[in-house]
Write a protein that holds these residues in place. Sequence first.
Motif, mmCIF file in Angstrom:
data_model
loop_
_atom_site.group_PDB
_atom_site.id
_atom_site.type_symbol
_atom_site.label_atom_id
_atom_site.label_comp_id
_atom_site.label_asym_id
_atom_site.label_seq_id
_atom_site.Cartn_x
_atom_site.Cartn_y
_atom_site.Cartn_z
ATOM 1 N N ARG A 112 0.928 -1.201 0.030
ATOM 2 C CA ARG A 112 -0.012 -0.072 -0.061
ATOM 3 C C ARG A 112 0.830 1.123 0.060
ATOM 4 O O ARG A 112 0.310 2.263 -0.311
ATOM 5 C CB ARG A 112 -1.062 0.087 1.192
ATOM 6 N N PRO B 29 -17.809 2.503 -6.646
ATOM 7 C CA PRO B 29 -17.771 1.135 -6.635
ATOM 8 C C PRO B 29 -16.498 0.430 -6.112
ATOM 9 O O PRO B 29 -16.285 -0.509 -5.477
ATOM 10 C CB PRO B 29 -17.914 0.660 -7.774
ATOM 11 N N ASP B 30 -15.378 1.453 -5.864
ATOM 12 C CA ASP B 30 -13.864 1.001 -5.514
ATOM 13 C C ASP B 30 -13.439 2.216 -4.988
ATOM 14 O O ASP B 30 -13.975 3.379 -5.425
ATOM 15 C CB ASP B 30 -13.279 0.378 -6.299
ATOM 16 N N CYS B 31 -12.150 2.114 -4.485
ATOM 17 C CA CYS B 31 -11.314 3.403 -4.194
ATOM 18 C C CYS B 31 -9.991 3.253 -4.489
ATOM 19 O O CYS B 31 -9.350 2.803 -3.357
ATOM 20 C CB CYS B 31 -11.679 4.013 -2.717
ATOM 21 N N ASN B 32 -9.598 3.208 -5.402
ATOM 22 C CA ASN B 32 -8.351 2.790 -6.008
ATOM 23 C C ASN B 32 -7.597 4.102 -6.629
ATOM 24 O O ASN B 32 -8.201 4.835 -7.180
ATOM 25 C CB ASN B 32 -7.989 1.514 -7.011
ATOM 26 N N LYS C 54 -15.341 10.377 -7.034
ATOM 27 C CA LYS C 54 -14.081 10.504 -6.361
ATOM 28 C C LYS C 54 -13.488 11.837 -6.933
ATOM 29 O O LYS C 54 -14.089 12.771 -7.746
ATOM 30 C CB LYS C 54 -13.317 9.340 -7.200
ATOM 31 N N ALA D 12 -7.886 6.397 -1.295
ATOM 32 C CA ALA D 12 -7.442 5.129 -1.616
ATOM 33 C C ALA D 12 -6.151 4.776 -1.259
ATOM 34 O O ALA D 12 -5.627 3.611 -1.029
ATOM 35 C CB ALA D 12 -7.187 5.693 -3.252
ATOM 36 N N CYS E 206 -13.020 9.127 -2.096
ATOM 37 C CA CYS E 206 -14.042 8.161 -2.523
ATOM 38 C C CYS E 206 -15.288 8.228 -1.759
ATOM 39 O O CYS E 206 -14.943 7.863 -0.376
ATOM 40 C CB CYS E 206 -13.849 6.608 -2.777
ATOM 41 N N THR F 84 -18.586 6.816 -0.079
ATOM 42 C CA THR F 84 -18.891 5.224 0.106
ATOM 43 C C THR F 84 -20.154 5.307 0.347
ATOM 44 O O THR F 84 -21.287 5.266 -0.819
ATOM 45 C CB THR F 84 -18.072 4.715 1.536
#
Length: 336
Positions: free
Chosen positions: A5, A217-220, A237, A270, A291, A293
């Motif tokens: 990470r 839908p995600d946090c990348n 985001k 992220a 992001c 949620t």
Amino acid sequence: MKWTRLAITILIPMLALPLLGQAIQSKQAQARPTSIITINPVLCGTLSASYDWDEDGDVDDLEGTAAMGACGVLGGTINVSGLAHILGGDAANPEPDDFAAIDMDGGQIHETDGELWIIAFVNDDDPVRFEAEEGLFQSSGDTTVVCPGFDEDCDGDGIRGDGAVAAKLLPAGAERGEATVRVQQGLDEMEETYTIVGEPHDIEITQLESAIQNGAPDCNMFAGAAEFPIVNNAAEKSVLLAKVLDDDGTGLTGALVVFETDDDEMAVTALPLAPTLDLGALGSGAPNVICGTDNPGAVTLTARITTGADEIGLSLDRAARQRDVEVEYTVQGLAT
């Protein structure tokens, strides 16, 4: 906290510059005019931890241990060439561009506990002499050192090594400001500048947007130039930039920043932990993505300078002043 990470090799200048609508430039487009590069051991270890050091086809937590160990002892042929190999270069003939993914320090060295590898790319086997205007070389305790680390490329035995010689420079009471390191092998001479800076003292955040939608839908983090507009244009985001400054107001590389929100059910980031990098025309900083949620509402994002001890069990920036800054985001509910 997983080492992977920390490993955000994606944060190169060609991705950071578009954050504020500036022209895209790659690290290669800003190639150095000499054959010297500077590598901060902390950035080397954290950024290279996303590579497969044990070459088992899987990147896991153990890569961080290998990365930090190797980046601490780059002096000598095996370690420089080995790092080049892990980063995708040719171990037998490493080139400066092989290290672009970790060469993100901007030539800075923190005045109290900083370290900076000076890596010279040479063409012969004659003795190599390093001379620094400020600071001392670790292996000699002096402003000069000759053939550090018993490197094959400067021992005069007629056998050429990988063409790279490394010497670690320490601040040792150096005065702040720009200085020059010179390297000589036979009749060949080259030089590079570096900068003595203060320790992490203050932190600022630049928000691109202060409102996002929930329901990401995600946090990348964006994993390449093609993904940047996808992340930046997503309503759920927003990109942000944390800048760390010394007590003179100079933007720093090699500082560690923790990111957290006060309600994970409203928003998350992220990257929970990231180093500050040389971002070209943007100066220095640690980019991140926030992001939305599940729930709408007001959420506070905190960015905090850290030594690294509490988060990863290693005090990588021991003299850092642990200050923080807060900014507010509004997480909006999806239209029904």
